[in-house]
Design an enzyme around this catalytic site. Structure first.
Site, PDB file in Angstrom:
ATOM      1  N   ILE A   1      39.560  47.580  32.425  1.00  0.00           N
ATOM      2  CA  ILE A   1      40.549  46.992  31.515  1.00  0.00           C
ATOM      3  C   ILE A   1      40.455  45.477  31.455  1.00  0.00           C
ATOM      4  O   ILE A   1      41.182  44.833  30.699  1.00  0.00           O
ATOM      5  CB  ILE A   1      41.981  47.397  31.913  1.00  0.00           C
ATOM      6  CG1 ILE A   1      42.278  47.006  33.368  1.00  0.00           C
ATOM      7  CG2 ILE A   1      42.197  48.882  31.694  1.00  0.00           C
ATOM      8  CD1 ILE A   1      43.703  47.285  33.787  1.00  0.00           C
ATOM      9  N   GLY A   2      39.548  44.906  32.238  1.00  0.00           N
ATOM     10  CA  GLY A   2      39.400  43.461  32.212  1.00  0.00           C
ATOM     11  C   GLY A   2      38.250  43.009  33.080  1.00  0.00           C
ATOM     12  O   GLY A   2      37.747  43.754  33.924  1.00  0.00           O
TER      13      GLY A   2
ATOM     14  N   MET B   1      35.359  36.315  38.614  1.00  0.00           N
ATOM     15  CA  MET B   1      35.166  36.790  39.979  1.00  0.00           C
ATOM     16  C   MET B   1      34.936  38.291  40.086  1.00  0.00           C
ATOM     17  O   MET B   1      34.503  38.773  41.127  1.00  0.00           O
ATOM     18  CB  MET B   1      36.364  36.395  40.847  1.00  0.00           C
ATOM     19  CG  MET B   1      36.497  34.905  41.077  1.00  0.00           C
ATOM     20  SD  MET B   1      37.633  34.501  42.427  1.00  0.00           S
ATOM     21  CE  MET B   1      39.172  35.184  41.811  1.00  0.00           C
TER      22      MET B   1
ATOM     23  N   VAL C   1      38.301  44.435  36.566  1.00  0.00           N
ATOM     24  CA  VAL C   1      39.617  45.020  36.809  1.00  0.00           C
ATOM     25  C   VAL C   1      39.618  46.432  36.234  1.00  0.00           C
ATOM     26  O   VAL C   1      39.287  46.638  35.070  1.00  0.00           O
ATOM     27  CB  VAL C   1      40.742  44.193  36.158  1.00  0.00           C
ATOM     28  CG1 VAL C   1      42.103  44.831  36.436  1.00  0.00           C
ATOM     29  CG2 VAL C   1      40.713  42.755  36.660  1.00  0.00           C
TER      30      VAL C   1
ATOM     31  N   ASP D   1      46.925  26.796  36.606  1.00  0.00           N
ATOM     32  CA  ASP D   1      45.994  27.437  35.674  1.00  0.00           C
ATOM     33  C   ASP D   1      46.756  28.252  34.632  1.00  0.00           C
ATOM     34  O   ASP D   1      46.350  29.355  34.271  1.00  0.00           O
ATOM     35  CB  ASP D   1      45.009  28.327  36.430  1.00  0.00           C
ATOM     36  CG  ASP D   1      43.778  28.676  35.588  1.00  0.00           C
ATOM     37  OD1 ASP D   1      43.488  27.938  34.612  1.00  0.00           O
ATOM     38  OD2 ASP D   1      43.110  29.682  35.890  1.00  0.00           O
TER      39      ASP D   1
END
Length: 423
Positions: free
Chosen positions: A59-60, A64, A67, A175
């Site tokens: 989903i992502g 790094m 997901v 961020d």
């Protein structure tokens, strides 16, 4: 004109570091976690059932790692599993992952995405987050071009509530951008994510790490000037509000040097359909002088945010730093909560004896250090009677407005009394 999503997603500079005041909290990189999501170790394929969880789909994906959506076959609960491969000799990534996992476990706010669990193996770190199904605010804006001011106002106030909660705990996000804001299924509630670049701040010890996404970065960061912390979050939120109502970033250029110049100039242009009240708020948040830039508390008093009570929905959750000295002395005193110390140790901080020593010294000297903040957040997160709801309550009416004003949030004493949990 829509935001330049390629640049928005990829623009990032400099590295992450631990500020001087946190260097006495040692990173224990060898810590092993034995938790329920250990069943995921070594698995990644969709449809793979491991223990009580099944991996559904990706989903992502970020800088790094990936997901995955996972589902508990017993309860039907959905969660997001972030898998971060170990990179040798990358200390900054190690610190970033540990910090994201720790803060996600400790922070309790309806507009902050919660970390459920975390495990670290020699090959990968796995972080299990609450699942937020509505996707990124970025994609939501791109699908619509822009947001109407009523909806943008609601999202802005929710983000202000989340940031004030962080700042009251001496945490700066650093961020904030539209990619790091997720929406719930009904697109009514926002959740702030990605605390890897977050840090503790102090007015007596300025931060000097220059990190984040260029389109949302404050001009003092581009000039490599030391900063306190909250003021850079205010700038980033001002950019987020601008993007929500205008459908584009306030400063843009294909040339990075020219983009730097535009950000430092602070010259804003607004479409004619944007209300004067909205323009005034954004201009105050995007003041290039950090000393003259409005604070979040000041922003909450602007007419645009006070136009109606729709977005004033919830008191700021319990802060980890009690405002009443007598209550603080009751919560923060030896002997220290062993479960909290174990939680801090498991997420990469010092040994339990070292944590006890540092907390005891802070207690004796009556100092509020970054470790004290973490400890009090831990006490709060492990106290069932004081847990903060993660879903929005019904919209408050105008006569209830004073209960949810950002400057009228209950302090610790009032919260404990209201929840019938005497100290």
């Amino acid at each position: 004109m829509k935001p330049n999503t390629t640049n928005l997603r990829n623009e990032c500079w400099d590295t992450f570091s631990i500020p001087k005041r946190s260097q006495n909290i040692k990173i224990n990189q060898s810590t092993k976690h034995q938790r329920s999501i250990s069943d995921f170790v070594g698995t990644a394929g969709p449809g793979r059932q491991v223990g009580n969880w099944i991996i559904k789909k990706t989903i992502g994906a970020g800088s790094m790692g990936k997901v995955k959506l996972v589902v508990n076959i017993l309860t039907g609960e959905k969660a997001a599993l972030k898998m971060i491969p170990f990179t040798p000799n990358n200390t900054s990534q190690t610190v970033r992952v540990q910090r994201e996992a720790l803060l996600g476990r400790l922070l309790r706010h309806p507009n902050i995405c919660r970390v459920i669990d975390c495990i670290r193996t020699p090959a990968c770190t796995y972080i299990l987050f609450e699942y937020v199904p509505g996707g990124q605010l970025l994609e939501y804006i791109l699908a619509r071009g822009k947001l109407d001011e009523d909806l943008a106002r609601s999202f802005a106030m929710q983000l202000i509530n989340a940031l004030v909660y962080l700042h009251k705990n001496f945490i700066v996000h650093r961020d904030l951008k539209i990619e790091n804001v997720l929406l719930t299924q009904d697109s009514r509630q926002v959740k702030l994510i990605d605390f890897g670049l977050s840090n503790f701040y102090s007015k007596d010890d300025l931060l000097r790490t220059y990190c984040g996404s260029l389109y949302f970065a404050a001009p003092e960061l581009l000039d490599a000037k030391p900063y306190i912390g909250p003021e850079v979050d205010v700038w980033s939120l001002g950019v987020v509000i601008y993007v929500m109502v205008c459908g584009r970033v306030p400063f843009d250029d294909v040339s990075v040097p020219m983009l730097h110049s535009k950000i430092k100039s602070g010259k804003l242009e607004f479409p004619s359909y944007i209300s004067e009240d909205c323009c005034s708020l954004i201009a105050a948040m995007l003041n290039v002088n950090p000393r003259k830039r409005c604070s979040l508390e000041q922003a909450a008093k602007f007419p645009w945010l006070k136009k109606n009570s729709f977005c004033l929905y919830l008191p700021i959750p319990l802060t980890s730093i009690p405002s009443t000295p007598s209550i603080r002395s009751h919560v923060f005193k030896p002997p220290f909560n062993l479960k909290v110390l174990q939680l801090l140790h498991e997420h990469g901080l010092a040994s339990i004896p070292e944590l006890k020593h540092e907390l005891y010294m802070a207690y004796i000297e009556r100092k509020t250090t970054s470790l004290v903040c973490l400890y009090l957040l831990g006490v709060e997160s492990l106290a069932p009677a004081l847990r903060i709801p993660t879903a929005l309550p019904p919209v408050y009416s105008r006569h209830q407005r004073h209960h949810s004003e950002i400057l009228g949030a209950m302090d610790l004493t009032e919260k404990i009394t209201a929840m019938q949990c005497p100290p």
